[in-house]
Design an enzyme around this catalytic site. Structure first.
Site, PDB file in Angstrom:
ATOM      1  N   THR A  72       0.839  -1.205   0.000  1.00  0.00           N
ATOM      2  CA  THR A  72       0.000   0.000   0.000  1.00  0.00           C
ATOM      3  C   THR A  72       0.872   1.252   0.000  1.00  0.00           C
ATOM      4  OG1 THR A  72      -1.761  -1.155   1.169  1.00  0.00           O
ATOM      5  CG2 THR A  72      -1.779   1.249   1.296  1.00  0.00           C
ATOM      6  N   ASN A 142      -5.618  -9.729  -7.411  1.00  0.00           N
ATOM      7  CA  ASN A 142      -5.774 -10.411  -6.125  1.00  0.00           C
ATOM      8  C   ASN A 142      -7.105 -11.152  -6.005  1.00  0.00           C
ATOM      9  OD1 ASN A 142      -6.102  -7.417  -6.227  1.00  0.00           O
ATOM     10  ND2 ASN A 142      -7.273  -7.750  -4.357  1.00  0.00           N
ATOM     11  N   ALA A 192       5.750  -8.091   1.733  1.00  0.00           N
ATOM     12  CA  ALA A 192       6.363  -9.238   2.415  1.00  0.00           C
ATOM     13  C   ALA A 192       5.342 -10.319   2.752  1.00  0.00           C
ATOM     14  CB  ALA A 192       7.061  -8.770   3.692  1.00  0.00           C
ATOM     15  N   HIS A 193       4.198  -9.905   3.316  1.00  0.00           N
ATOM     16  CA  HIS A 193       3.291 -10.936   3.844  1.00  0.00           C
ATOM     17  C   HIS A 193       2.573 -11.703   2.751  1.00  0.00           C
ATOM     18  CE1 HIS A 193      -0.828  -8.942   3.686  1.00  0.00           C
ATOM     19  NE2 HIS A 193      -0.077  -7.885   3.495  1.00  0.00           N
ATOM     20  N   THR A 229      12.653   4.687  10.900  1.00  0.00           N
ATOM     21  CA  THR A 229      13.560   3.560  11.155  1.00  0.00           C
ATOM     22  C   THR A 229      13.006   2.297  10.498  1.00  0.00           C
ATOM     23  OG1 THR A 229      14.234   4.566  13.224  1.00  0.00           O
ATOM     24  CG2 THR A 229      14.663   2.205  12.983  1.00  0.00           C
ATOM     25  N   CYS A 318      -9.208  -8.380   1.722  1.00  0.00           N
ATOM     26  CA  CYS A 318      -7.988  -8.215   2.510  1.00  0.00           C
ATOM     27  C   CYS A 318      -7.855  -6.789   3.006  1.00  0.00           C
ATOM     28  CB  CYS A 318      -6.758  -8.639   1.719  1.00  0.00           C
ATOM     29  SG  CYS A 318      -6.686  -7.957   0.084  1.00  0.00           S
TER      30      CYS A 318
HETATM   31  N1  PLP Z   1      -1.815  -4.681  -4.015  1.00  0.00           N
HETATM   32  C1  PLP Z   1      -2.409  -5.873  -4.174  1.00  0.00           C
HETATM   33  C2  PLP Z   1      -2.601  -6.421  -5.543  1.00  0.00           C
HETATM   34  C3  PLP Z   1      -2.848  -6.591  -3.069  1.00  0.00           C
HETATM   35  O1  PLP Z   1      -3.447  -7.769  -3.226  1.00  0.00           O
HETATM   36  C4  PLP Z   1      -2.645  -6.043  -1.778  1.00  0.00           C
HETATM   37  C5  PLP Z   1      -3.144  -6.764  -0.605  1.00  0.00           C
HETATM   38  O2  PLP Z   1      -4.180  -6.645  -0.128  1.00  0.00           O
HETATM   39  C6  PLP Z   1      -2.014  -4.800  -1.661  1.00  0.00           C
HETATM   40  C7  PLP Z   1      -1.614  -4.155  -2.807  1.00  0.00           C
HETATM   41  C8  PLP Z   1      -1.749  -4.183  -0.310  1.00  0.00           C
HETATM   42  O3  PLP Z   1      -0.669  -4.855   0.291  1.00  0.00           O
HETATM   43  P1  PLP Z   1      -0.156  -4.552   1.768  1.00  0.00           P
HETATM   44  O4  PLP Z   1      -1.001  -5.352   2.687  1.00  0.00           O
HETATM   45  O5  PLP Z   1       1.289  -4.993   1.766  1.00  0.00           O
HETATM   46  O6  PLP Z   1      -0.260  -3.090   1.975  1.00  0.00           O
END
Ligand code: PLP
Length: 379
Positions: A72, A142, A192-193, A229, A318
């Site tokens: 993000t 996603n 990362a996640h 940091t 998500c």
């Molecule tokens: N971009 C995509 C395509 C995603 O699937 C996601 C996850 O939800 C994000 C961005 C956001 O990722 P993060 O949780 O690392 O901010």
């Protein structure tokens, strides 16, 4: 009762053991990577080692890798930078909200019914206005898993002198990451996640030297692109996860995911004929299948499956736990089906019996809903 079946990997992948080890190791580092003394230098070594490893996987110079708090933030830095430069910003209609909502005035480019960016519409939009532009197109979606034609998009961007921004959050462990920076993108985003690393880290990769400028200013960390940091344990875990995910994918992990995903699709076709496999014939991530069930709200399906011990998601779940209508499916012209789709996304550690467990729960849910539909309404 057995543990819930995790089929929501696109929300977050389970932590890989390599990432856990690296993150735990970094937790004990006392120093701040910006301190010049011995303790700081030890922390700095871990940070730069992580940067070199991420860079090596993407085939870019370590100086092109900037750590952030996740995808993000990386999307926000790139798009805000492009906006500050006065660029038009074009984005496919199926981008993640962290792209579509990063700045005001984004021009959206439609996708086809298969969920792939309409490259003719992109060319026309770029041809119609000679101002410098940045085009944001994700590596893979996603919600549907649809893989975008990045090479074609990159060629169009080159022809019009536009910068290409690629949100690759869903790529690691599923697609070859080296190809992401190799396509000529000015900015590439990783999380990362989503790769089996800790939550709270990611990267903005700037392979061509484009400098979007900072969004967060302060101590000048990450060469001034992202002050604050660095989250060393998460970053160390990120690099380890990315390496492990790529090695695992190349060693047959992706093929295994494809065969399990196919088993789910085959079972759905046999057992729940009214279900629609979204973008069935488009190139898709090995682990993702989006299933629409006409007339049944996605929230109902997610809750019913949850009660049966199966974790899936609906819409762009998500983001905030909400089950809202999917802008992605709407953009693909699915109409009312956009409210009725769930996303099944297999994690790297998915078990062999996952397709059977999912299909049993899914078919039972559909049977129950059908039963309820024919129950007489009490007088
Ligand atoms: N971009 C995509 C395509 C995603 O699937 C996601 C996850 O939800 C994000 C961005 C956001 O990722 P993060 O949780 O690392 O901010």
């Amino acid at each position: 009762m057995s543990a819930p079946l995790d089929l929501d990997a696109n929300a977050t992948e389970p932590l890989r053991p390599e990432a856990r080890r690296a993150a735990i190791g970094a937790l004990d580092l006392v120093g701040n990577p910006s301190s010049v003394h011995a303790l700081g230098r030890a922390a700095r070594r871990v940070l730069e080692d992580a940067r070199e490893r991420v860079a090596a996987l993407l085939g870019v110079a370590p100086a092109a890798v900037f750590f952030t708090s996740g995808a993000t933030e990386a999307n926000a830095i790139a798009l805000a930078g492009a906006a500050r430069e006065g660029r038009r910003i074009l984005a496919s209609t199926v981008e993640h909200d962290s792209v579509l909502r990063a700045v005001a005035g984004i021009e959206v480019v439609p996708v086809t019914a298969a969920g792939m960016i309409d490259v003719d519409a992109l060319s026309s939009a770029l041809a119609a206005d000679p101002r410098p532009a940045l085009v944001a197109v994700m590596a893979a979606n996603n919600e549907t898993g649809v893989i975008q034609p990045l090479a074609e998009v990159a060629a169009i961007c080159r022809a019009f002198g536009a910068l290409l921004h690629v949100d690759s959050a869903q790529a690691p462990g599923r697609l070859p990451v080296a190809e992401l920076a190799g396509c000529g993108a000015a900015s590439v985003v990783l999380s990362a996640h989503k790769a089996g690393g800790p939550k709270g880290a990611g990267a903005l990769v700037l392979p061509t030297g484009w400098w979007p400028g900072a969004l967060i200013r302060g101590g000048g960390q990450e060469r001034g692109l992202r002050s604050g940091t660095e989250a060393l344990p998460a970053i160390a875990g990120f690099a380890a996860a990315l390496e492990a995910a790529e090695a695992w994918r190349a060693a047959g992990g992706a093929e295994r995911l494809i065969s399990l995903r196919r088993a789910i699709e085959l079972g759905v076709r046999e057992r729940v004929r009214q279900a629609v496999i979204v973008a069935e014939h488009a190139p898709r991530l090995p682990n993702t299948v989006c299933l629409a069930l006409p007339g049944v709200a996605a929230a109902t399906q997610v809750m019913a499956l949850d009660l049966a011990g199966v974790c899936v998601s609906a819409g762009s779940a998500c983001s905030s736990g909400k089950v809202a209508e999917s802008h992605v499916l709407r953009a693909m012209g699915l109409g009312a089906l956009a409210n009725s789709a769930i996303r099944v996304s297999l994690p790297w550690n998915v078990s062999d019996d996952a397709p059977t467990r999912f299909l049993d729960a899914y078919a039972a849910m559909v049977a129950r809903l059908a039963q309820r539909a024919v129950e007489p309404i009490p007088a």
